[in-house]
Structure formats: C-alpha cells, structure tokens
Design a protein around this motif. Sequence first.
Motif, short mmCIF file in Angstrom:
data_model
loop_
_atom_site.label_atom_id
_atom_site.label_comp_id
_atom_site.label_asym_id
_atom_site.label_seq_id
_atom_site.Cartn_x
_atom_site.Cartn_y
_atom_site.Cartn_z
N UNK A 1 8.14 -5.63 0.97
CA UNK A 1 8.01 -5.16 -0.42
C UNK A 1 7.52 -3.72 -0.44
N UNK A 2 6.52 -3.40 0.35
CA UNK A 2 6.00 -2.04 0.40
C UNK A 2 7.02 -1.05 0.93
N UNK A 3 7.76 -1.45 1.94
CA UNK A 3 8.80 -0.58 2.50
C UNK A 3 9.89 -0.32 1.48
N UNK A 4 10.33 -1.34 0.80
CA UNK A 4 11.36 -1.18 -0.21
C UNK A 4 10.88 -0.29 -1.35
N UNK B 1 2.52 8.98 -3.11
CA UNK B 1 3.36 7.77 -3.05
C UNK B 1 3.13 7.02 -1.75
N UNK B 2 3.02 7.73 -0.65
CA UNK B 2 2.79 7.07 0.64
C UNK B 2 1.41 6.42 0.68
N UNK B 3 0.40 7.12 0.18
CA UNK B 3 -0.95 6.55 0.17
C UNK B 3 -1.02 5.32 -0.72
N UNK B 4 -0.46 5.42 -1.91
CA UNK B 4 -0.50 4.29 -2.84
C UNK B 4 0.23 3.07 -2.27
N UNK B 5 1.34 3.31 -1.62
CA UNK B 5 2.10 2.18 -1.07
C UNK B 5 1.41 1.58 0.14
N UNK B 6 0.91 2.42 1.04
CA UNK B 6 0.30 1.89 2.25
C UNK B 6 -1.03 1.19 1.94
N UNK B 7 -1.73 1.61 0.91
CA UNK B 7 -2.96 0.93 0.52
C UNK B 7 -2.69 -0.46 -0.03
N UNK B 8 -1.52 -0.65 -0.64
CA UNK B 8 -1.16 -1.96 -1.19
C UNK B 8 -0.80 -2.97 -0.10
N UNK B 9 -0.58 -2.47 1.12
CA UNK B 9 -0.21 -3.38 2.21
C UNK B 9 -1.41 -4.14 2.75
N UNK B 10 -2.60 -3.74 2.37
CA UNK B 10 -3.80 -4.42 2.82
C UNK B 10 -4.47 -3.67 3.95
N UNK B 11 -5.34 -4.35 4.64
CA UNK B 11 -6.12 -3.75 5.72
C UNK B 11 -5.23 -3.64 6.96
N UNK B 12 -5.17 -2.42 7.52
CA UNK B 12 -4.35 -2.17 8.70
C UNK B 12 -5.23 -1.60 9.81
N UNK B 13 -4.91 -1.94 11.03
CA UNK B 13 -5.54 -1.24 12.14
C UNK B 13 -4.62 -0.08 12.53
N UNK B 14 -5.06 0.71 13.50
CA UNK B 14 -4.27 1.89 13.85
C UNK B 14 -2.93 1.53 14.47
N UNK B 15 -2.86 0.45 15.22
CA UNK B 15 -1.59 0.03 15.80
C UNK B 15 -0.59 -0.32 14.71
N UNK B 16 -1.04 -1.04 13.69
CA UNK B 16 -0.16 -1.37 12.58
C UNK B 16 0.26 -0.13 11.80
N UNK B 17 -0.64 0.84 11.66
CA UNK B 17 -0.27 2.05 10.94
C UNK B 17 0.74 2.87 11.72
N UNK B 18 0.63 2.90 13.05
CA UNK B 18 1.65 3.59 13.85
C UNK B 18 2.99 2.86 13.78
N UNK B 19 2.95 1.52 13.82
CA UNK B 19 4.18 0.75 13.66
C UNK B 19 4.82 1.02 12.31
N UNK B 20 4.01 1.04 11.27
CA UNK B 20 4.50 1.32 9.93
C UNK B 20 5.09 2.73 9.85
N UNK B 21 4.44 3.69 10.46
CA UNK B 21 4.94 5.07 10.46
C UNK B 21 6.31 5.17 11.13
N UNK B 22 6.44 4.55 12.29
CA UNK B 22 7.70 4.62 13.02
C UNK B 22 8.81 3.87 12.28
N UNK B 23 8.48 2.69 11.76
CA UNK B 23 9.51 1.93 11.06
C UNK B 23 9.94 2.62 9.76
N UNK B 24 8.99 3.19 9.02
CA UNK B 24 9.35 3.91 7.80
C UNK B 24 10.12 5.18 8.12
#
Length: 122
Positions: A8-11, A46-69
């Motif tokens: 949902x956040x990615x879309x 827009x990126x901050x608002x969307x990534x904050x809605x994804x919940x609590x992330x660790x740095x590994x998840x944030x790097x995964x999110x960065x690469x996938x986005x």
Amino acid sequence: MTVASFLIGTTAFQIIFVLLKIFFINSLDLDNNAVMGLFFVLIVVAAIATVRRLGILNYLESFFLSVSWLLLTLIVDVIVVAHFTGYDIYKAWYYWLTYLAMILAIIIFHKKAHVEVRKANK
C-alpha cells in the motif's frame, strides 16, 4: 513493516511521485530555483509521510525499502513519466537527484525502533 503496508505504501508513493514529476516537469519552469526547491521539498515530504506510515523500521528494512522503491520508480518512470514528459528528462540533472532525495528521505527519516522504545520507557 508488513507486506500489506509495504504494498500500500509503495503504491501510494509511486502515484504521488509520478504525479509530482509530471506536474513539475510539464507545467512549471524548473530553471527557477524556487520551483526546483519546492519540487524537492515535496518529494522529500511525500517520501517521509509515506515511509512513516509503514510503521517502525530498522535500518535493514529501510535499505530494502530504498532499493525496492528505486527499482520500481525507475520502471514506472520509463513506462509512465517518460510517456508524458518525453525521454529528454533522462538528460536533466534534477531528474536523477529526485532519486537521491527519495533514498535519503527514507533512510534518514524512517520511524526507528530505538526511538519508539525510548518513548515507551518514559
């Protein structure tokens, strides 16, 4: 981050990112520094608002999110944005900086677990 919140956040972010790019590139004068600054501020917000809605992330998840986005945005830009703006956008320096702004916003401003733990302990 759950799979549902990721999808949902990615879309949501991809739709916002595409609309911002098409509007700013087609409609406004990007040679103006104020317009260019507003463009990058809106991308970061827009990126901050969307990534904050994804919940609590660790740095590994944030790097995964960065690469996938990043990969998904590259694909969407080739399919959608280039259709509306033309393929000359790939020659513009600001176009490539939009990706950097997105990645830095995700990595720097994601909701960190240690901050939430500290808030809970107060």
